[in-house]
Structures are given as C-alpha cells and as structure tokens.
Design a protein around this motif. Structure first.
Motif, mmCIF file in Angstrom:
data_model
loop_
_atom_site.group_PDB
_atom_site.id
_atom_site.type_symbol
_atom_site.label_atom_id
_atom_site.label_comp_id
_atom_site.label_asym_id
_atom_site.label_seq_id
_atom_site.Cartn_x
_atom_site.Cartn_y
_atom_site.Cartn_z
ATOM 1 N N ASP A 15 -24.440 12.648 -39.958
ATOM 2 C CA ASP A 15 -24.964 13.793 -40.427
ATOM 3 C C ASP A 15 -24.079 14.970 -40.788
ATOM 4 O O ASP A 15 -24.485 15.331 -39.710
ATOM 5 C CB ASP A 15 -26.189 13.426 -39.780
ATOM 6 C CG ASP A 15 -27.495 14.748 -40.943
ATOM 7 O OD1 ASP A 15 -27.162 14.700 -41.977
ATOM 8 O OD2 ASP A 15 -28.311 15.283 -39.996
ATOM 9 N N ILE A 16 -24.232 14.976 -42.198
ATOM 10 C CA ILE A 16 -23.614 16.142 -42.022
ATOM 11 C C ILE A 16 -24.643 17.226 -42.708
ATOM 12 O O ILE A 16 -24.957 17.436 -43.912
ATOM 13 C CB ILE A 16 -21.830 16.557 -43.384
ATOM 14 C CG1 ILE A 16 -20.780 15.796 -42.558
ATOM 15 C CG2 ILE A 16 -21.472 17.715 -43.828
ATOM 16 C CD1 ILE A 16 -20.039 14.770 -43.995
ATOM 17 N N SER A 17 -25.079 18.196 -41.850
ATOM 18 C CA SER A 17 -26.023 19.437 -42.880
ATOM 19 C C SER A 17 -25.306 20.618 -42.764
ATOM 20 O O SER A 17 -24.356 20.953 -42.964
ATOM 21 C CB SER A 17 -27.132 19.167 -41.594
ATOM 22 O OG SER A 17 -27.104 19.995 -40.601
ATOM 23 N N GLU A 54 -25.923 25.024 -49.048
ATOM 24 C CA GLU A 54 -27.149 24.446 -49.595
ATOM 25 C C GLU A 54 -26.935 22.955 -49.785
ATOM 26 O O GLU A 54 -27.280 22.139 -51.517
ATOM 27 C CB GLU A 54 -27.550 24.843 -51.345
ATOM 28 C CG GLU A 54 -28.539 26.527 -51.143
ATOM 29 C CD GLU A 54 -28.326 26.996 -52.458
ATOM 30 O OE1 GLU A 54 -27.686 26.547 -53.296
ATOM 31 O OE2 GLU A 54 -28.777 27.809 -52.075
ATOM 32 N N LYS A 55 -26.787 22.334 -48.443
ATOM 33 C CA LYS A 55 -26.238 20.803 -48.761
ATOM 34 C C LYS A 55 -25.269 20.606 -49.695
ATOM 35 O O LYS A 55 -24.473 19.115 -49.739
ATOM 36 C CB LYS A 55 -28.000 19.442 -49.252
ATOM 37 C CG LYS A 55 -28.602 20.019 -48.792
ATOM 38 C CD LYS A 55 -29.153 19.100 -47.872
ATOM 39 C CE LYS A 55 -30.402 19.395 -47.008
ATOM 40 N NZ LYS A 55 -31.273 18.293 -46.532
ATOM 41 N N ASN A 56 -23.771 21.491 -50.115
ATOM 42 C CA ASN A 56 -23.450 21.045 -50.640
ATOM 43 C C ASN A 56 -22.305 21.665 -49.568
ATOM 44 O O ASN A 56 -22.067 23.083 -49.306
ATOM 45 C CB ASN A 56 -22.758 21.433 -51.821
ATOM 46 C CG ASN A 56 -23.728 21.147 -52.900
ATOM 47 O OD1 ASN A 56 -24.317 20.122 -52.905
ATOM 48 N ND2 ASN A 56 -24.286 22.630 -53.828
ATOM 49 N N ILE A 57 -20.845 20.747 -49.632
ATOM 50 C CA ILE A 57 -19.648 20.585 -49.003
ATOM 51 C C ILE A 57 -18.583 22.216 -49.492
ATOM 52 O O ILE A 57 -18.152 21.914 -50.240
ATOM 53 C CB ILE A 57 -18.732 20.112 -48.354
ATOM 54 C CG1 ILE A 57 -19.739 19.088 -47.589
ATOM 55 C CG2 ILE A 57 -17.191 20.321 -47.685
ATOM 56 C CD1 ILE A 57 -18.731 17.176 -47.117
ATOM 57 N N ALA A 58 -18.656 23.113 -48.486
ATOM 58 C CA ALA A 58 -18.153 24.302 -49.132
ATOM 59 C C ALA A 58 -16.263 24.754 -49.152
ATOM 60 O O ALA A 58 -15.797 25.112 -49.963
ATOM 61 C CB ALA A 58 -18.628 25.268 -49.385
ATOM 62 N N ASP A 59 -16.140 24.408 -48.143
ATOM 63 C CA ASP A 59 -14.961 23.834 -47.067
ATOM 64 C C ASP A 59 -14.433 22.924 -46.616
ATOM 65 O O ASP A 59 -15.467 22.297 -45.185
ATOM 66 C CB ASP A 59 -15.047 25.339 -45.875
ATOM 67 C CG ASP A 59 -13.575 25.733 -45.442
ATOM 68 O OD1 ASP A 59 -12.370 24.635 -45.603
ATOM 69 O OD2 ASP A 59 -13.569 26.526 -45.043
ATOM 70 N N VAL A 60 -13.922 21.954 -47.225
ATOM 71 C CA VAL A 60 -13.737 20.826 -47.024
ATOM 72 C C VAL A 60 -12.920 20.611 -45.343
ATOM 73 O O VAL A 60 -12.784 20.185 -44.621
ATOM 74 C CB VAL A 60 -12.559 19.936 -47.741
ATOM 75 C CG1 VAL A 60 -12.093 18.706 -47.330
ATOM 76 C CG2 VAL A 60 -13.901 19.440 -49.004
ATOM 77 N N ASP A 61 -12.001 21.451 -45.191
ATOM 78 C CA ASP A 61 -11.241 21.422 -43.703
ATOM 79 C C ASP A 61 -12.033 22.263 -42.955
ATOM 80 O O ASP A 61 -11.549 21.298 -41.922
ATOM 81 C CB ASP A 61 -9.593 22.221 -43.944
ATOM 82 C CG ASP A 61 -8.618 21.716 -45.202
ATOM 83 O OD1 ASP A 61 -8.876 20.841 -45.717
ATOM 84 O OD2 ASP A 61 -8.056 22.307 -45.663
ATOM 85 N N ALA A 62 -12.784 22.668 -42.608
ATOM 86 C CA ALA A 62 -13.549 23.118 -41.460
ATOM 87 C C ALA A 62 -14.807 22.184 -41.697
ATOM 88 O O ALA A 62 -14.903 21.847 -40.130
ATOM 89 C CB ALA A 62 -14.703 24.416 -42.281
ATOM 90 N N VAL A 63 -14.988 21.095 -42.349
ATOM 91 C CA VAL A 63 -16.096 20.385 -42.043
ATOM 92 C C VAL A 63 -15.162 19.075 -41.676
ATOM 93 O O VAL A 63 -15.294 18.163 -41.074
ATOM 94 C CB VAL A 63 -16.885 19.705 -43.155
ATOM 95 C CG1 VAL A 63 -17.338 18.459 -43.016
ATOM 96 C CG2 VAL A 63 -17.701 20.392 -44.026
ATOM 97 N N GLY A 64 -14.034 18.732 -42.080
ATOM 98 C CA GLY A 64 -13.207 17.959 -41.827
ATOM 99 C C GLY A 64 -12.737 17.797 -40.143
ATOM 100 O O GLY A 64 -12.825 17.274 -39.284
ATOM 101 N N LYS A 65 -12.200 19.308 -39.429
ATOM 102 C CA LYS A 65 -12.127 19.777 -38.644
ATOM 103 C C LYS A 65 -13.045 19.589 -36.888
ATOM 104 O O LYS A 65 -12.582 19.206 -36.077
ATOM 105 C CB LYS A 65 -11.764 21.224 -37.941
ATOM 106 C CG LYS A 65 -10.430 20.942 -39.130
ATOM 107 C CD LYS A 65 -10.015 22.891 -38.481
ATOM 108 C CE LYS A 65 -8.487 23.453 -38.855
ATOM 109 N NZ LYS A 65 -8.142 24.460 -39.901
#
Length: 357
Positions: A15-17, A54-65
């Motif tokens: 779950d990516i919140s 707002e539930k959209n990934i703005a920074d793919v690398d930060a979420v990936g880490k």
C-alpha cells in the motif's frame, strides 16, 4: 494441474499511501472450518514529504527507495507485488454484454466500444474488466465491470516497484482491496454482513475515504480532505517542532501536559464530526437513512478513545478494523507492532489476499 505443479508465488500487498509504504505478506493453510491465514512478514516505512501527492507518485525514485527499505525491514524473499490506485484515479462502469460471448470476444468488443464510456483517449488509459454475473434485468446478458485508469497512475507504480527490484503482478483499486479485507472482518458483523449497511471510514494522513458496503459489496465511495496530518501540523505549530519531531511526539508521547486537553481532544472531536459528516453525505446521496455499523480504519483511527467518541456522536456500533484478529503470526513478526498498525493495514491486507485468487 500436475501433481508436482509449482504453487503460484506469493504476492506482497504493498500500500503506497501519502506518508508511508506498508508491506504485508500472507500465507494460507486449510483448517477445520475453512482457511486460516498467517502473517509471514510485514513492515511500514515512512515516505519523504511530497513523494506522493494526492495519491499520485510525484517522485518515483524516493518511493522506490522506500519500497526497497520496507522489503529489507520485512525480511521477505517474495518479489512479486500487488499495488493499488486510488478510487479517484479510476473510472468504473457496469455494462451489460451477451452471455454467449467468450472472454476474448468480450475483450474485443470492449476495446471497440470503450470510448463511449471513458472520457480519455484510449491510448492514455489502462483498461480492465471483470464479469460480475448474470444481469438481473435480462438472463441472456451478463453484467461486466469496466475499470480504467490513466496509464501514468499505473506506470509510476510499476516504475517505483522496479526501482526496488520488485515485479508488479497486479494493479488493483483501493476500494476493492478494502472490500476484500472487510471480508475478514465480516465474521464479527451482524449476520456476517448479509442485508447490512456497513460504513468503513478510512482515516489516513491526508484523506478520509468513506466506503459503504451492503451485502459485503462496496456500493458507495467518497473521499474528503481530512486526516492525521492536521494533528501533526497543530503539534508542530503549537510546540515549535519540525514536522518530523511532531510526528514522533504524536506517536511516542512526551508532549506538554496541556497537549491532551488543548490539542488532542479538539482533534478527536473534529474527527468524529468528519465521520458523521461523511455518513450524512452518504444519506443525502442515496436512499439510505441509517447504517448498521461504522468501521474505523486507517492509521488515525488508532488514537485511543476515538471509537467511543464516534459511537457517542453517531449513536451506532463502532468497531476499529483489525484484519489480523483471527490470523496466526510468523516468529519474525512483532505481534504488538502489527496490532498497533492493524487499522492502517487494511488496503495492504486486501492486496496481499490477491495471492489466493
């Protein structure tokens, strides 16, 4: 299926919140009276602020880490994952199609007709469908649920998983993951949820989502901007702390004596009001005038005493969600931490259950 056929690999529910990524891995074994689930691994990892907006990934690398870190923390060996997009990012529509069509024929026909139902160019959307069953209006037809999301919502999640060395096996919709997790709670609902109207208020960091189930199926969803971050910001403002310090103090305590009376109690009151308002919106949008029960989910619902306050204000039975109540727990999982996080793990749990479809 052959005698030695490989079991389908376990899927992680991720779950990516807006403030954290939550990981859950379940296993299932048959037991007397049905299936028993076991929590094999679980972890939660905070996200840097503004990595998800707002539930959209703005920074793919930060979420990936953060995903890589949550996998490391959990100790899981699984590499396939199920993720979800929020309901506001998805268009759903139920259409009727002839019962005689094969799945492939349906797919072809949906591709041809989809532009009638979807307000975006088809090359910009990911489209999927599921047959719900025979149409009540016409036994020669089946009802088909069509779901479409802008491709970028899906692609960003897939890309973040790839950064973490994970493979995206399923992209679900948060509301359906919530519905699936509610199936685990329904054993404790009157009549197992049959003929019951159950409201699930999922109060996260920035958004409160009200899902209403009737006969254990979601029939209504509405999102509103309200969440636990408002409490964190008030702590930050009142006591001159950084956002991070305020978040830590909120969870671990150590705030001045006036905190409970002057900050926490007014926030709990605001939260009860918000849940009440969401339920009133549901009444005015539908022909319902009552709900049989309210379930509180999301991280903010673990604040002690919130359930009693909401029950007092709404005058209906309240239950704080714990999808793990009837599950066993692997030795590497900390049962106390899991229990504290349980209300916030509903969507991760619904996604992890996709392993057993």
């Amino acid at each position: 299926m052959g005698l030695f056929s490989r079991k389908a690999p376990t899927m992680l529910g991720l779950d990516i919140s807006s403030t954290a990524v939550k990981l859950l891995e379940l296993s299932r074994h048959s037991a007397r009276g049905g299936n028993r689930y076991r929590v094999e691994s679980y972890a939660v990892e905070p996200l840097p602020s503004n990595a998800v907006v707002e539930k959209n990934i703005a920074d793919v690398d930060a979420v990936g880490k953060a995903l890589r870190e949550v996998v490391r923390k959990s100790g899981t060996k699984a590499r396939q994952a199920a993720v979800a997009v929020s309901g506001s990012a998805v268009i759903t529509k139920v259409i009727s199609m002839p019962i005689s069509l094969s799945e492939r024929e349906m797919e072809t026909q949906i591709q041809l007709e989809a532009d009638q139902y979807i307000p975006y160019p088809l090359e910009e959307v990911n489209l999927d469908f599921e047959v719900l069953g025979t149409s009540e209006k016409n036994p020669e037809m089946v009802d088909v649920l069509l779901a479409a999301s802008r491709s970028e919502n899906v692609d960003d999640r897939v890309a973040a998983l790839e950064v973490a060395g994970l493979e995206c096996a399923v992209v679900d919709v948060e509301a359906y993951a919530m519905e699936r997790a509610c199936g685990l709670l329904a054993v404790n609902w009157p009549g197992g949820g049959e003929d019951q109207t159950i409201a699930v208020a999922d109060i996260g960091a920035t958004t409160t989502t009200l899902n209403v189930l009737y006969n254990n199926r979601i029939t209504y969803t509405r999102e509103q901007n309200f969440g636990g971050r408002q409490l964190t910001e008030e702590i930050q403002r009142r006591y001159g702390l950084s956002m991070e310090e305020a978040g830590m103090a909120k969870r671990q305590g150590g705030l001045p004596d006036n905190y409970v009376a002057e900050v926490l109690e007014p926030f709990k009151e605001a939260m009860a009001q918000q849940v009440n308002r969401s339920v009133q919106f549901f009444f005015s949008a539908t022909n319902h005038s009552a709900v049989d029960m309210v379930i509180l989910a999301g991280g903010t619902s673990s604040i002690p005493g919130v359930d009693e306050l909401v029950q007092e204000r709404l005058g209906v039975d309240i239950m704080v969600a714990n999808p793990f109540a009837d599950m066993s727990v692997a030795s590497r999982v900390n049962p106390q931490a899991l229990s504290n996080d349980a209300p916030a793990m509903m969507i991760a749990c619904g996604l992890a259950l996709r392993s057993f479809d």
